[in-house]
Design an enzyme around this catalytic site. Sequence first.
Site, short mmCIF file in Angstrom:
data_model
loop_
_atom_site.label_atom_id
_atom_site.label_comp_id
_atom_site.label_asym_id
_atom_site.label_seq_id
_atom_site.Cartn_x
_atom_site.Cartn_y
_atom_site.Cartn_z
N HIS A 169 0.83 -1.20 0.00
CA HIS A 169 0.00 0.00 0.00
C HIS A 169 0.86 1.25 0.00
O HIS A 169 1.95 1.26 0.58
CB HIS A 169 -0.96 0.01 1.21
CG HIS A 169 -0.29 -0.27 2.50
ND1 HIS A 169 0.05 -1.55 2.90
CD2 HIS A 169 0.12 0.55 3.50
CE1 HIS A 169 0.62 -1.50 4.09
NE2 HIS A 169 0.69 -0.23 4.47
N HIS A 171 0.92 5.12 1.12
CA HIS A 171 0.28 6.14 1.95
C HIS A 171 0.36 7.48 1.20
O HIS A 171 1.44 7.85 0.73
CB HIS A 171 1.02 6.34 3.28
CG HIS A 171 1.04 5.16 4.19
ND1 HIS A 171 0.21 5.06 5.29
CD2 HIS A 171 1.78 4.02 4.19
CE1 HIS A 171 0.46 3.92 5.94
NE2 HIS A 171 1.41 3.28 5.29
P1 5GP Z 1 1.61 0.24 7.38
O1 5GP Z 1 1.86 0.42 8.84
O2 5GP Z 1 1.58 -1.24 7.02
O3 5GP Z 1 2.52 1.03 6.50
O4 5GP Z 1 0.19 0.82 7.11
C1 5GP Z 1 -0.99 0.14 7.38
C2 5GP Z 1 -2.04 1.18 7.57
O5 5GP Z 1 -3.29 0.55 7.51
C3 5GP Z 1 -1.94 1.89 8.90
O6 5GP Z 1 -1.71 3.26 8.70
C4 5GP Z 1 -3.28 1.61 9.56
O7 5GP Z 1 -3.80 2.71 10.27
C5 5GP Z 1 -4.15 1.23 8.38
N1 5GP Z 1 -5.22 0.31 8.71
C6 5GP Z 1 -5.11 -0.84 9.43
N2 5GP Z 1 -6.31 -1.44 9.53
C7 5GP Z 1 -7.19 -0.65 8.86
C8 5GP Z 1 -8.59 -0.75 8.62
O8 5GP Z 1 -9.27 -1.69 9.04
N3 5GP Z 1 -9.16 0.25 7.89
C9 5GP Z 1 -8.42 1.30 7.40
N4 5GP Z 1 -9.09 2.23 6.68
N5 5GP Z 1 -7.10 1.42 7.61
C10 5GP Z 1 -6.49 0.46 8.34
#
Ligand code: 5GP
Length: 183
Positions: A169, A171
């Site tokens: 993903h 951001h």
């Molecule tokens: P990472 O930490 O892997 O770079 O980003 C994962 C992102 O997914 C985090 O910023 C977290 O807040 C978001 N996230 C996790 N679970 C959910 C969810 O159920 N719904 C949404 N909209 N975002 C989520």
Amino acid sequence: MAATAAAATAAAATLAAATSSLLRRSPLLRPHALRVSRDFAPRRFARHIASSTNEEAAAKTAAATADTGGPTIFDKIIAKEIPSSIVYEDEKVLAFRDINPQAPVHVLVIPKLRDGLTGLDKAEPRHAEILGQLLYAAKVVAEKEGVADGFRVVINNGAEGCQSVYHLHVHVLGGRQMKWPPG
Ligand code: 5GP
């Protein structure tokens, strides 16, 4: 891990309390010419430290099961089994608001088909097209959200990169002044 997070939270709270106390008591630090910046908010600082520590802990936990290739929460979002606030969608890409926003605009752009892309480190030549589509979608999202003049695109990779969901993903963050270097 929880103990480390609790210790960091406690340390941050102690530091915040000590700083607050110092600012209250020292006339040297509170003359009219030296206004304490609104950015310097001890409680916010403490929250920031605690939140960063939680993210690191979550990333380490997630890394333990990262490469099983099992489903993630994003599969449920793609399938619309759980709600999300969708900002942009096309045949290949879905963009929705992050549940824990780190900026006024915080949108996640993901491929609808993971195709082995648990993280960017798994990218192969066959992924070049979807990787380009994700970046292009990030730009479309920035425009739609009104932050095209200044925004940040982030891909966290692996535990040290603070990745917590193992479905690639991007951001898209905007709506406030970004800092550099990032934490
Ligand atoms: P990472 O930490 O892997 O770079 O980003 C994962 C992102 O997914 C985090 O910023 C977290 O807040 C978001 N996230 C996790 N679970 C959910 C969810 O159920 N719904 C949404 N909209 N975002 C989520």
